[in-house]
Motif scaffolding. Structure first.
Motif, mmCIF file in Angstrom:
data_model
loop_
_atom_site.group_PDB
_atom_site.id
_atom_site.type_symbol
_atom_site.label_atom_id
_atom_site.label_comp_id
_atom_site.label_asym_id
_atom_site.label_seq_id
_atom_site.Cartn_x
_atom_site.Cartn_y
_atom_site.Cartn_z
ATOM 1 N N ASP A 297 -0.461 -3.291 4.460
ATOM 2 C CA ASP A 297 -1.454 -2.209 4.446
ATOM 3 C C ASP A 297 -1.584 -1.685 5.866
ATOM 4 N N THR B 146 -2.775 0.912 -4.416
ATOM 5 C CA THR B 146 -3.346 2.006 -3.637
ATOM 6 C C THR B 146 -4.808 2.225 -3.985
ATOM 7 N N LYS C 176 -9.240 -4.827 -0.973
ATOM 8 C CA LYS C 176 -8.076 -5.147 -1.798
ATOM 9 C C LYS C 176 -7.871 -6.641 -2.029
ATOM 10 N N ASP D 200 0.845 -1.196 0.000
ATOM 11 C CA ASP D 200 0.000 0.000 0.000
ATOM 12 C C ASP D 200 0.888 1.257 0.000
#
Length: 225
Positions: free
Chosen positions: A166, A117, A147, A31
């Motif tokens: 993340d 992202t 995600k 991320d």
């Protein structure tokens, strides 16, 4: 309970199809905000320039934005508009997380790196410039929503071991569900946010410093870094 659609029916970011990564190398999917980038500090500077202030009393975004002297946070819709404007105008004014570029550089000697992202689409070009400027010149994917499906699709491109990093617990849980063989790690770069973050260290080991996180990722994907 409403079941989720099968993975092959979920609209994935189109750039995943054309990602070129080593089909046998280990993989790290990472991320940006609060992992590679000190997002909240950059966003806070932007808000201050608009006469607002940030009071970090919860692990949230819009509920921490206030007009000076007021006790109620800014309307969420107004906060979201500022968020969109930030990504249009000032998204390149963010500092990198200390040690992140060096740690990813060491991992990249033996593993594929993909940046994933959930930034707005209009930030694609300035965010890409920011990544290159700060030493993160790796394949870059803009996702929408949880995600897990995106990470599962990226992970399917290699037979090597894989890891995902993340700051947000829902994204980590999503990846654990959709790609259970991917090692998951939590990181929160801004020390002010760390005590406020939701976490589940039994499921997702947490390392808030890249000096610790880099070696942990390397161990999980079977390389030396």
């Amino acid at each position: 309970m409403i079941s989720e659609p099968p993975l092959d029916q979920i609209a994935l970011p189109p750039e995943i199809e054309t990602l070129r990564i080593d089909p046998t190398a280990p993989l790290a999917v990472v991320d940006v905000d609060e992992v590679l980038a000190m997002f909240m500090r950059g966003f806070e500077r932007f808000l201050v320039s608009h006469g607002l202030e940030v009071r970090l009393d919860r692990f949230a975004l819009f509920q921490n934005i206030f007009r000076p002297g007021e006790s109620e946070h800014l309307d969420v819709a107004a906060g979201r508009k500022l968020f969109e404007l930030f990504f249009e105008a000032d998204v390149e004014d963010i500092d990198p997380a200390p040690g992140a570029a060096e740690a990813l550089g060491r991992l990249a000697r033996h593993a594929s790196i993909v940046i994933l992202t959930n930034a707005p689409q209009q930030s694609r070009t300035p965010r890409a410039r920011w990544l290159v400027k700060h030493g993160f010149d790796y394949p870059f994917v803009i996702n929408t929503g949880p995600k897990g499906p995106a990470v599962a699709a990226i992970r399917a491109k290699t037979t090597g071991k894989a890891a995902f990093v993340d700051d947000l617990l829902p994204n980590l849980d999503s990846v654990a569900k959709e790609a259970p063989d991917v090692a998951t790690f939590q990181m929160v770069a801004d020390e002010r946010l760390r005590p406020l973050a939701y976490e589940a260290p039994d499921r997702h080991p947490r390392h808030d410093d890249w000096r610790d996180l880099g070696p942990a990722i390397a161990a999980a994907i079977g390389i030396t870094a």
